[in-house]
Design an enzyme around this catalytic site. Sequence first.
Site, PDB file in Angstrom:
ATOM      1  N   HIS A   1       2.558   4.256  10.345  1.00 46.84           N
ATOM      2  CA  HIS A   1       3.119   5.551   9.971  1.00 46.84           C
ATOM      3  C   HIS A   1       2.999   6.482  11.171  1.00 46.84           C
ATOM      4  CE1 HIS A   1       3.311   9.458   7.862  1.00 46.84           C
ATOM      5  NE2 HIS A   1       3.825   8.826   6.832  1.00 46.84           N
TER       6      HIS A   1
ATOM      7  N   LYS B   1      -1.991  10.075  -3.362  1.00 44.92           N
ATOM      8  CA  LYS B   1      -1.438   8.732  -3.560  1.00 44.92           C
ATOM      9  C   LYS B   1      -2.276   7.913  -4.543  1.00 44.92           C
ATOM     10  CE  LYS B   1       0.517   8.689   1.122  1.00 44.92           C
ATOM     11  NZ  LYS B   1       1.947   8.819   0.821  1.00 44.92           N
TER      12      LYS B   1
ATOM     13  N   ASP C   1      -5.988   3.492   8.695  1.00 48.44           N
ATOM     14  CA  ASP C   1      -5.155   4.340   7.842  1.00 48.44           C
ATOM     15  C   ASP C   1      -5.153   3.689   6.461  1.00 48.44           C
ATOM     16  OD1 ASP C   1      -3.084   5.428   6.362  1.00 48.44           O
ATOM     17  OD2 ASP C   1      -1.569   5.225   7.922  1.00 48.44           O
TER      18      ASP C   1
ATOM     19  N   GLN D   1      -2.347   3.676   1.901  1.00 50.28           N
ATOM     20  CA  GLN D   1      -1.764   2.740   0.941  1.00 50.28           C
ATOM     21  C   GLN D   1      -2.759   1.667   0.511  1.00 50.28           C
ATOM     22  OE1 GLN D   1       1.148   3.483  -0.204  1.00 50.28           O
ATOM     23  NE2 GLN D   1       1.799   4.961   1.344  1.00 50.28           N
TER      24      GLN D   1
END
Length: 406
Positions: free
Chosen positions: A121, A224, A198, A201
């Site tokens: 990202h 999220k 990261d 997700q």
Amino acid sequence: MDVKAIRQMFPILDQEVNGHPLVYLDSSATSQKPISVIEAVDNYYRKDNANVHRGVHTLGSRATDQYEGAREKVRRFINAKSTSEIIFNRGTTTGINTVAYSYARANLKPGDEVLITPMEHHSNIIPWQQAVKATGATLNYIPLQDDGTISLEDVRKLVTDNTKVVAIAHVSNVLGTINPIKEIAQIAHSKGAVLVVDGAQGVPHMKVDVQDLDCDFYAFSGHKMLAPTGIGVLYGKRELLENMEPVEFGGEMIDFVDLQDSTWKELPWKFEGGTPIIAGAIGLAAAIDFLEDVGMDNILNHEQKLADYVMDRLRTVDDIKVYGPEHRAALVTFNLGDVHPHDVATALDSYGIAVRAGHHCAQPLMKWLNVTATARASFYLYNTEDDVEKLVDGLLKTKEFFGHVF
């Protein structure tokens, strides 16, 4: 998992969009919120609204207890050693930027290397671009395999004595690739590098144990994982955080201020300048309660079944191109023939189906895929096989509508 019962706990899902029942397939962008999270935030503002750490009055004490209680809940959720390793912030972007500014800029020098991948990202690319520009270090990339995965052999070749930082997504927000974080940590540490993950997700969808992974930093966002927007977490190993300087200065994070100099509070508060995101942290704690009640293993198993199911069903749609590996997280990124992804998303929205379209904040990956944009459908614990069927039906109708381009 009783998905039908779970869905009833999400008020937003009980509505029609453009005359059709809402099919929400954009959880990788932001998840929906259960009523327990909404009520936790509402209750704070109705009954306990006060600033934390400062006042000794009852409301301030109650707010502080909830805020710091949320920190302990996060610590347990990701199995950090101490609450001092849990920094509250605005989200994954802020967490990665904190590491890039506070750790990397202080430790990188000419000749040093930062290693990332093309699947990242933008939030895990741009901070490192800026860090190497400021320090004279070099930014290198682990190449992608044809299916959008990385090879550990490539990682071993590219992590050298000059590598000081390896930064990688736990799960790709475009390809659904699940990266082998624990093995990458071992490789990075064998050369003295730190690993920054990261986890935007990752944490929402699978059980994350930062001690088992042995990552040095792990950043993720609350929105999220059923929590409100504007709250996130940076986990960092205490010995690293203690030697890092704050990146924001002001109230809350100070110990003593003189006319010419100041000293900082101990961890974790030295990284939380200003009034913190109190309601967000309380909402995050409620979201963790919800996820743990359902069970992270149950969520992962449910999503893996959905991922397999959607991959099988999309094979029945002619002219569709799905990107990424066969084994993946519960998201599919695709293009439908020559129809622009924005047109695909608009057409699906007319049937009440919400998907994402664009470059997904991953333009280098789009270039690697040789496309300018894609459509993406992403799934969570409240999605069902019926949602997949509606997606497939919507794609078939879209294909028929734009049939003149085929």
